[in-house]
Design a protein around this motif. Structure first.
Motif, mmCIF file in Angstrom:
data_model
loop_
_atom_site.group_PDB
_atom_site.id
_atom_site.type_symbol
_atom_site.label_atom_id
_atom_site.label_comp_id
_atom_site.label_asym_id
_atom_site.label_seq_id
_atom_site.Cartn_x
_atom_site.Cartn_y
_atom_site.Cartn_z
ATOM 1 N N ILE A 4 -17.193 16.228 27.641
ATOM 2 C CA ILE A 4 -17.491 16.396 26.219
ATOM 3 C C ILE A 4 -18.190 15.122 25.747
ATOM 4 O O ILE A 4 -17.726 14.019 25.994
ATOM 5 C CB ILE A 4 -16.206 16.644 25.408
ATOM 6 C CG1 ILE A 4 -15.530 17.929 25.907
ATOM 7 C CG2 ILE A 4 -16.511 16.732 23.923
ATOM 8 C CD1 ILE A 4 -14.141 18.175 25.316
ATOM 9 N N ASN B 42 -22.468 19.629 22.814
ATOM 10 C CA ASN B 42 -21.411 18.675 23.114
ATOM 11 C C ASN B 42 -20.907 18.683 24.549
ATOM 12 O O ASN B 42 -19.927 18.005 24.853
ATOM 13 C CB ASN B 42 -20.217 18.905 22.182
ATOM 14 C CG ASN B 42 -20.591 18.830 20.728
ATOM 15 O OD1 ASN B 42 -20.574 19.845 20.058
ATOM 16 N ND2 ASN B 42 -20.951 17.658 20.241
ATOM 17 N N ARG C 166 -11.599 23.952 22.683
ATOM 18 C CA ARG C 166 -10.890 23.451 21.506
ATOM 19 C C ARG C 166 -9.375 23.506 21.718
ATOM 20 O O ARG C 166 -8.656 22.558 21.420
ATOM 21 C CB ARG C 166 -11.280 24.230 20.258
ATOM 22 C CG ARG C 166 -10.630 23.646 18.990
ATOM 23 C CD ARG C 166 -11.020 24.367 17.707
ATOM 24 N NE ARG C 166 -10.631 25.769 17.747
ATOM 25 C CZ ARG C 166 -11.483 26.791 17.771
ATOM 26 N NH1 ARG C 166 -12.775 26.585 17.746
ATOM 27 N NH2 ARG C 166 -11.043 28.032 17.805
ATOM 28 N N SER C 167 -8.883 24.591 22.300
ATOM 29 C CA SER C 167 -7.430 24.725 22.495
ATOM 30 C C SER C 167 -6.897 23.786 23.583
ATOM 31 O O SER C 167 -5.763 23.328 23.502
ATOM 32 C CB SER C 167 -7.050 26.169 22.806
ATOM 33 O OG SER C 167 -7.484 26.553 24.086
ATOM 34 N N SER D 15 -8.541 20.820 24.680
ATOM 35 C CA SER D 15 -8.866 19.405 24.466
ATOM 36 C C SER D 15 -8.544 18.933 23.053
ATOM 37 O O SER D 15 -8.498 17.725 22.803
ATOM 38 C CB SER D 15 -10.357 19.156 24.735
ATOM 39 O OG SER D 15 -11.152 19.734 23.705
ATOM 40 N N GLY D 16 -8.371 19.879 22.136
ATOM 41 C CA GLY D 16 -8.132 19.503 20.751
ATOM 42 C C GLY D 16 -9.397 19.087 20.019
ATOM 43 O O GLY D 16 -9.329 18.581 18.906
ATOM 44 N N ARG D 17 -10.553 19.314 20.635
ATOM 45 C CA ARG D 17 -11.827 18.916 20.030
ATOM 46 C C ARG D 17 -12.692 20.133 19.764
ATOM 47 O O ARG D 17 -12.759 21.054 20.579
ATOM 48 C CB ARG D 17 -12.571 17.956 20.949
ATOM 49 C CG ARG D 17 -11.833 16.645 21.123
ATOM 50 C CD ARG D 17 -12.544 15.693 22.014
ATOM 51 N NE ARG D 17 -13.844 15.305 21.452
ATOM 52 C CZ ARG D 17 -14.703 14.533 22.104
ATOM 53 N NH1 ARG D 17 -14.412 14.075 23.308
ATOM 54 N NH2 ARG D 17 -15.847 14.212 21.551
ATOM 55 N N GLN D 18 -13.348 20.122 18.619
ATOM 56 C CA GLN D 18 -14.301 21.167 18.267
ATOM 57 C C GLN D 18 -15.619 20.864 18.979
ATOM 58 O O GLN D 18 -16.128 19.753 18.875
ATOM 59 C CB GLN D 18 -14.520 21.187 16.751
ATOM 60 C CG GLN D 18 -15.425 22.274 16.263
ATOM 61 C CD GLN D 18 -14.773 23.650 16.333
ATOM 62 O OE1 GLN D 18 -13.564 23.778 16.235
ATOM 63 N NE2 GLN D 18 -15.578 24.674 16.519
ATOM 64 N N VAL D 19 -16.152 21.812 19.737
ATOM 65 C CA VAL D 19 -17.400 21.588 20.456
ATOM 66 C C VAL D 19 -18.341 22.774 20.290
ATOM 67 O O VAL D 19 -17.914 23.888 20.017
ATOM 68 C CB VAL D 19 -17.177 21.365 21.975
ATOM 69 C CG1 VAL D 19 -16.332 20.147 22.233
ATOM 70 C CG2 VAL D 19 -16.597 22.583 22.643
ATOM 71 N N ARG D 20 -19.607 22.482 20.460
ATOM 72 C CA ARG D 20 -20.636 23.510 20.640
ATOM 73 C C ARG D 20 -21.169 23.288 22.039
ATOM 74 O O ARG D 20 -21.576 22.175 22.388
ATOM 75 C CB ARG D 20 -21.738 23.357 19.604
ATOM 76 C CG ARG D 20 -21.279 23.774 18.213
ATOM 77 C CD ARG D 20 -22.405 23.965 17.287
ATOM 78 N NE ARG D 20 -23.507 24.706 17.937
ATOM 79 C CZ ARG D 20 -24.593 25.062 17.307
ATOM 80 N NH1 ARG D 20 -24.749 24.785 16.045
ATOM 81 N NH2 ARG D 20 -25.556 25.697 17.947
ATOM 82 N N GLU E 255 -16.005 27.966 23.885
ATOM 83 C CA GLU E 255 -15.814 26.953 22.837
ATOM 84 C C GLU E 255 -14.382 26.965 22.324
ATOM 85 O O GLU E 255 -13.769 25.900 22.136
ATOM 86 C CB GLU E 255 -16.796 27.190 21.688
ATOM 87 C CG GLU E 255 -18.229 26.901 22.055
ATOM 88 C CD GLU E 255 -19.237 27.342 21.011
ATOM 89 O OE1 GLU E 255 -20.391 26.906 21.118
ATOM 90 O OE2 GLU E 255 -18.892 28.130 20.093
ATOM 91 N N ASP E 256 -13.817 28.157 22.103
ATOM 92 C CA ASP E 256 -12.424 28.272 21.650
ATOM 93 C C ASP E 256 -11.458 27.724 22.693
ATOM 94 O O ASP E 256 -10.482 27.053 22.366
ATOM 95 C CB ASP E 256 -12.071 29.727 21.327
ATOM 96 C CG ASP E 256 -12.777 30.258 20.094
ATOM 97 O OD1 ASP E 256 -13.331 29.447 19.306
ATOM 98 O OD2 ASP E 256 -12.802 31.498 19.920
#
Length: 93
Positions: A91, A65, A53-54, A56-61, A49-50
């Motif tokens: 995503i 997601n 995020r790093s 794609s710039g998107r917060q995901v679970r 997940e981290d």
């Protein structure tokens, strides 16, 4: 899988590599190596997940997601019994 002996009688461990690609196999993957079977721990899931995020710039679970688009399996090294599972995800909201 587990351990096996090569032609010289040396014991080696089977290696499983998991590669996760977001959107395209030409993108840089998230890579995790396992000595036997692929089993993601909660810590591994958090790292994935981290990483998403790093990159794609998107917060995901990952359980909410990510959609698996396809999966490929290949043998990386016959002599050492190294396999790779490549998963392409997208995503979703």
């Amino acid at each position: 899988m587990g351990s096996l002996r090569d032609r010289q009688g040396t014991t080696t461990m089977a290696l499983q590599r998991l590669e996760i690609y977001v959107d395209s196999y030409s993108n840089t993957p998230f890579v995790k190596d396992f000595e036997d079977t692929i089993e993601l721990s909660r810590s591994d899931e958090k790292q994935l997940e981290d990483w998403i995020r790093s990159t794609s710039g998107r917060q995901v679970r990952i359980d909410q997601n990510l959609r698996i688009e396809d999966i490929k399996h290949s043998l990386l090294n016959v002599a050492q019994d190294h396999h790779a599972t490549r998963i392409r995800v997208s995503i979703v909201d």
